[in-house]
Design an enzyme around this catalytic site. Structure first.
Site, PDB file in Angstrom:
ATOM      1  N   LYS A 186       0.814  -1.223   0.000  1.00 13.28           N
ATOM      2  CA  LYS A 186       0.000   0.000   0.000  1.00 13.28           C
ATOM      3  C   LYS A 186       0.844   1.268   0.000  1.00 13.28           C
ATOM      4  CE  LYS A 186      -4.442  -1.823   1.326  1.00 13.28           C
ATOM      5  NZ  LYS A 186      -5.383  -2.179   2.385  1.00 13.28           N
TER       6      LYS A 186
ATOM      7  N   ARG B 173      -3.651 -10.246   4.789  1.00 10.21           N
ATOM      8  CA  ARG B 173      -4.155 -10.210   3.407  1.00 10.21           C
ATOM      9  C   ARG B 173      -3.061  -9.599   2.534  1.00 10.21           C
ATOM     10  NH1 ARG B 173      -6.542  -6.722  -0.124  1.00 10.21           N
ATOM     11  NH2 ARG B 173      -8.181  -7.553  -1.453  1.00 10.21           N
TER      12      ARG B 173
END
Ligand code: HH2
Length: 280
Positions: free
Chosen positions: A223, A258
């Protein structure tokens, strides 16, 4: 790292860690959009992730990256239709990443066992009752605002406390809809309406989220905050940062991860767990 759903749902009591491999069947996801859009590529990628140790495959047909456009439920279903039956045969637990009850129902019919709802049941009022009826598990994630606008000006007084209170409220909402607390997983929603400092405070404060008594899932993989910290612009180049974020979250009590890069994360967590287990 094959695990049953029941083991994952008690992973916070010592059965973890569990790795959830990301399968984006989208043309526009932030780090891998378009790469696994064809059914054959998506299935091959899922198989690779299972071989590398993913306990769960999280299939999604709608990108939730900042500013992303909504995908109608019917189109999400058409993207998933050729893939889901094959995924179920791979031996991992299948999770469906959607906020729409119609998509979740389609996936549960095909054999999925977890509904990963980034809106925590707020987008579609039918979703939590569906999860309850079907005895599925659900991931309840914190997001400030919605993907189209969430990064515009996120403000918190105490981000960890606010995320914890939100998740406590969504756990209560799930229970009111008939979903037992024991079927719920909580997720602080890294990058969803959070600036760099918010993401860092959350990763440092996982222990306070674990006080909710449910397994904590984190999704830091590739991210933007990792790029902000390191200067690495290409999301695919953020594996080392992803590993550091996962290990710190594990140290704080997160047990479900995840990620895109399953093999390296499985390896890093196996070593971290062995070190922890060897403590006298
Ligand atoms: N992050 C993304 C999507 N779904 N679900 C949960 N529970 N937690 C997360 O942190 C999370 C999530 C965004 O990442 P990605 O799937 O790679 O991208 P996109 O939303 O663009 O498909």
């Amino acid at each position: 790292m094959s695990m049953t759903l029941d083991e994952i749902l008690v992973s916070h009591r010592g059965a973890g860690p569990a790795v959830m491999g990301i399968l984006n069947v989208t043309p526009d996801s932030f780090s891998d959009g378009g790469r696994f859009f064809s059914p054959a590529e998506a299935i091959a990628q899922a198989r690779r992730m299972v071989e590398e140790g993913a306990a769960v495959i999280d299939a999604g047909a709608e990108s939730t990256r900042p500013g992303s456009a909504r995908v109608p439920a019917g189109e999400q279903i058409e993207r998933l239709r050729p893939i889901l039956p094959e995924l179920v045969g791979l031996g991992a637990i299948i999770s469906i990443d959607t906020t729409r009850a119609a998509v979740a129902e389609f996936a549960l019919d095909a054999g999925a066992a977890i509904v990963n709802d980034v809106s925590a049941g707020r987008d579609d009022p039918e979703l939590l009752p569906l999860v309850a009826r079907r005895g599925a598990a659900v991931v309840l994630m914190h997001m400030l605002g919605e993907p189209a606008t969430m990064q515009q000006n996120p403000v918190y007084q105490d981000v960890v406390a606010e995320v914890r209170d939100f998740l406590a409220e969504r756990l209560a909402a799930a229970q009111r809809a008939g979903v037992p607390r024991e079927r719920c997983i909580v997720d602080p929603g890294i990058g969803f309406g959070k600036r760099l400092e918010h993401n860092l405070e959350i990763l440092a404060g996982i222990g306070r989220l674990a006080e909710l008594g449910r397994p904590v899932l984190v999704g830091p993989s590739r991210k933007r905050f990792l790029g902000e910290l390191t200067g690495v612009q290409d999301p695919a180049g953020r594996l080392a940062g992803t590993l550091a974020a996962c290990l710190e979250a594990w140290r704080g009590g997160a047990t479900i991860f995840r990620v895109h890069d399953v093999g390296p994360v499985v390896q890093a967590l196996a070593v971290a767990k062995a070190i922890r287990d060897s403590r006298q």
